[in-house]
Design an enzyme around this catalytic site. Sequence first.
Site, PDB file in Angstrom:
ATOM      1  N   SER A   2       0.848  -1.188   0.000  1.00  0.00           N
ATOM      2  CA  SER A   2       0.000   0.000   0.000  1.00  0.00           C
ATOM      3  C   SER A   2       0.884   1.238   0.000  1.00  0.00           C
ATOM      4  CB  SER A   2      -0.897   0.009   1.239  1.00  0.00           C
ATOM      5  OG  SER A   2      -0.109   0.156   2.418  1.00  0.00           O
ATOM      6  N   ASP A   9      -8.094   2.617  -7.006  1.00  0.00           N
ATOM      7  CA  ASP A   9      -9.323   2.649  -6.214  1.00  0.00           C
ATOM      8  C   ASP A   9      -9.908   4.054  -6.289  1.00  0.00           C
ATOM      9  OD1 ASP A   9     -11.389   2.586  -4.461  1.00  0.00           O
ATOM     10  OD2 ASP A   9     -10.220   2.034  -2.697  1.00  0.00           O
ATOM     11  N   ASN A  35      -7.931  -9.958  -0.484  1.00  0.00           N
ATOM     12  CA  ASN A  35      -6.956  -9.204   0.300  1.00  0.00           C
ATOM     13  C   ASN A  35      -6.984  -9.634   1.761  1.00  0.00           C
ATOM     14  OD1 ASN A  35      -6.595  -7.848  -2.086  1.00  0.00           O
ATOM     15  ND2 ASN A  35      -7.176  -5.844  -1.310  1.00  0.00           N
ATOM     16  N   ASP A  70      -1.487  -1.931  -3.854  1.00  0.00           N
ATOM     17  CA  ASP A  70      -2.858  -1.934  -3.337  1.00  0.00           C
ATOM     18  C   ASP A  70      -3.535  -0.578  -3.566  1.00  0.00           C
ATOM     19  OD1 ASP A  70      -5.038  -3.105  -2.124  1.00  0.00           O
ATOM     20  OD2 ASP A  70      -4.246  -2.993  -0.095  1.00  0.00           O
ATOM     21  N   HIS A  71      -4.647  -0.374  -2.893  1.00  0.00           N
ATOM     22  CA  HIS A  71      -5.530   0.779  -3.085  1.00  0.00           C
ATOM     23  C   HIS A  71      -4.791   2.081  -3.424  1.00  0.00           C
ATOM     24  CE1 HIS A  71      -9.279  -1.083  -1.479  1.00  0.00           C
ATOM     25  NE2 HIS A  71      -8.400  -1.846  -0.850  1.00  0.00           N
ATOM     26  N   ASP A  88      -5.024  -8.510   5.414  1.00  0.00           N
ATOM     27  CA  ASP A  88      -4.098  -7.589   6.079  1.00  0.00           C
ATOM     28  C   ASP A  88      -4.297  -7.611   7.589  1.00  0.00           C
ATOM     29  OD1 ASP A  88      -2.198  -5.662   6.579  1.00  0.00           O
ATOM     30  OD2 ASP A  88      -3.401  -3.975   5.883  1.00  0.00           O
ATOM     31  N   THR A  89      -5.501  -7.278   8.035  1.00  0.00           N
ATOM     32  CA  THR A  89      -5.768  -7.170   9.469  1.00  0.00           C
ATOM     33  C   THR A  89      -5.419  -8.453  10.219  1.00  0.00           C
ATOM     34  OG1 THR A  89      -7.564  -5.630   8.959  1.00  0.00           O
ATOM     35  CG2 THR A  89      -7.522  -6.572  11.168  1.00  0.00           C
ATOM     36  N   HIS A 130     -13.317  -2.923   5.603  1.00  0.00           N
ATOM     37  CA  HIS A 130     -11.944  -3.074   6.068  1.00  0.00           C
ATOM     38  C   HIS A 130     -11.918  -3.087   7.592  1.00  0.00           C
ATOM     39  CE1 HIS A 130     -10.586  -1.210   2.056  1.00  0.00           C
ATOM     40  NE2 HIS A 130     -10.221  -2.474   2.055  1.00  0.00           N
ATOM     41  N   GLY A 131     -10.959  -3.812   8.144  1.00  0.00           N
ATOM     42  CA  GLY A 131     -10.809  -3.849   9.598  1.00  0.00           C
ATOM     43  C   GLY A 131     -11.189  -5.210  10.147  1.00  0.00           C
ATOM     44  N   GLU A 186      -8.896   2.252   5.896  1.00  0.00           N
ATOM     45  CA  GLU A 186      -7.621   1.632   5.551  1.00  0.00           C
ATOM     46  C   GLU A 186      -6.728   2.651   4.871  1.00  0.00           C
ATOM     47  OE1 GLU A 186      -6.213  -2.585   3.865  1.00  0.00           O
ATOM     48  OE2 GLU A 186      -7.182  -1.367   2.335  1.00  0.00           O
ATOM     49  N   GLU A 199     -11.714  -0.706  -8.508  1.00  0.00           N
ATOM     50  CA  GLU A 199     -12.816  -0.879  -7.558  1.00  0.00           C
ATOM     51  C   GLU A 199     -13.976   0.005  -7.941  1.00  0.00           C
ATOM     52  OE1 GLU A 199     -13.712  -0.701  -2.718  1.00  0.00           O
ATOM     53  OE2 GLU A 199     -11.677  -0.913  -3.478  1.00  0.00           O
ATOM     54  N   HIS A 235     -12.368  -7.625  -1.239  1.00  0.00           N
ATOM     55  CA  HIS A 235     -11.678  -6.810  -0.231  1.00  0.00           C
ATOM     56  C   HIS A 235     -12.418  -6.926   1.096  1.00  0.00           C
ATOM     57  CE1 HIS A 235      -9.891  -3.903  -3.484  1.00  0.00           C
ATOM     58  NE2 HIS A 235      -9.438  -5.132  -3.578  1.00  0.00           N
ATOM     59  N   GLY A 236     -11.742  -6.517   2.177  1.00  0.00           N
ATOM     60  CA  GLY A 236     -12.403  -6.466   3.473  1.00  0.00           C
ATOM     61  C   GLY A 236     -12.922  -7.808   3.933  1.00  0.00           C
TER      62      GLY A 236
END
Length: 450
Positions: free
Chosen positions: A120, A200, A343, A165-166, A345-346, A282-283, A238, A230, A321-322
Site C-alpha cells: 500500500s 481505487d 486481500n 494496493d488501493h 491484512d488485518t 476493512h478492519g 484503511e 474498484e 476486499h475487506g
Amino acid sequence: KTNEKLPPRPLRSPLFASCAVYPSPTPCVHQLLRASPSHFFRQAEAVIPTFSTPPDLYLTSIMCDVPPGVVTGDNLLKLLTHAKENGYAIPAFNCTSSSVCNAVMEAAKKFNSPVMIQVSNGGGAFFAGKSCKDANAAAAGSVAMALHVRAMAPYYGVPVVLHSDHCAKKLLPWFDAMLEADEVYYSQYGEPLFSSHMLDLSEEPDDENIEICVKYFERMVKMKIWLEMEIGITGGEEDGVNNEDVDPEKLYTTPEQVYAVYEALSKIGPMFSIAAAFGNVHGVYKPGNVTLQPERLGKHQAYAKEKISSESDFPIFLVMHGGSGSTDEEIATAVKNGVIKMNIDTDTQWSYWEGLRQFEADKHDYLQGQIGNPDGADKPNKKYYDPRVWIRKAEETMVARCGVSMEKLSSKGTYEAKVPESGTVPIYGFKPISKGPVGAVKEMLHKVGL
C-alpha cells in the site's frame, strides 16, 4: 462405475478445487465429495487405493504450470484464469517489510500455493523508513520492496504476484511513479517491475472512475500489467481512506455498474479485475457483524454473460476486499462466483504480533536487561533480545495464519513448490534483454567515447 468413454467433468467450486470427477462416480466418491476439501483428500488417500479402476480415472490434478518466481504478463493471465476456472482464489497479503514478505513466500512454499504480495502507499512509505520525508518515499519504498521480492522469490519455488494496493485519486502521483519504474524496468528486462496495480477511484463518480482507469490501462497494457479497479465502496478505514460513515447502499455494487467497467476495459485488453462491493468492510469484526452478500457476485457474472453471450459462466475476474469477519461460507460463496483474489491484512497483522507477544510472555525474565536472568545475575541475554530471534517468532505465527487463508481460499495444494537445488539460483538474477547487434555496437562505441 465410470463411463470411460466420456471426458472428465470439472466441477467449479472451492470444494472441488483439486479434482475433476468423471461422470457417474461410485457412491463412495460421492460421499467423499460431500466432505470438506481437507477431509476429502485425507479419506481419499485411504479409500482410492481400494478401487479396481486406477485413481487417475477419478481424479486429475489441476496444478498450474506457470514458472516459479515473480509472474507477469501472459503467465499472470494464465495463473488467474486457472484460478477462476478451477475454483480457487489467490490470497493477497499486505506487506510492510522484508520480514513480512519472506513470511508470505515461506507460507506459499510450505502450503504449495501461488501468492500475491501487495504494498500500500503507507506500506511503501514504511519500507522506505519512517524518517524519510521525501515526496517520493512511498514510491521508492514500494519499488524497493518489489526489488527485494524479485531477488528472493526464485528461492521459494512458487509463483509470486507483485501488486500495489488501493490507490485513491489523491495518491495518483505514487501510482505514476511506480508506472515509471515499470517502464524503466521493462525497457531493460522485457517485463514490468510489478505484476499488477490497483486503482481505487470508488469515491469518485462512476464515469470519472472508469475514464481514469481506461487512461491508465491503455498505458499499462503495453507492458502487459494487470489492472485491478474498484467500483462501489468498501466500508471501514484503511491507509488513510475512511468510509466508516458511508451510506450503506453504496456498499453494494450493481450488475450494471460492473458491466460498465467490463465493457470499457475489455476493449483494451483482458488483463483486468474488478473489486465489486458486496458489503465488504476493512478492519476486524466478529463474524456475523458484517453483512456480506457474496451471492450478488453471481448476479454480476450472469448479467455480463448474457450481455456478451459468453460461453463461460464466469466471464469477469472478481476481487474480494475487506474479508476480516467473513464466515468460511461467505468466502466460499465469493470464490464460487469468480473471485480470484482476496486481500488479507488485518488478520496477518495480528498473527505477526501474536508470535512476538507469545515470545515476550514466555521469555519475559530474559528480556529485562542485557545481563542477568533467572539462570544467573551474570548471564547474558543476547540470544533472547537479538532481533533475529523475536522477529523469527513473529514470522512463524504469520506463516501459519497465511496457511489458514490459503486453506479457506482453496489455493493450498494448487501449485507444487519447485524449490531449486541449493546454489543454482544466480545471486543477481536480473538479466537485461538482448539489444541486438546494432545495440551492442552502439554500446561499445559509447564505452570508448564515440
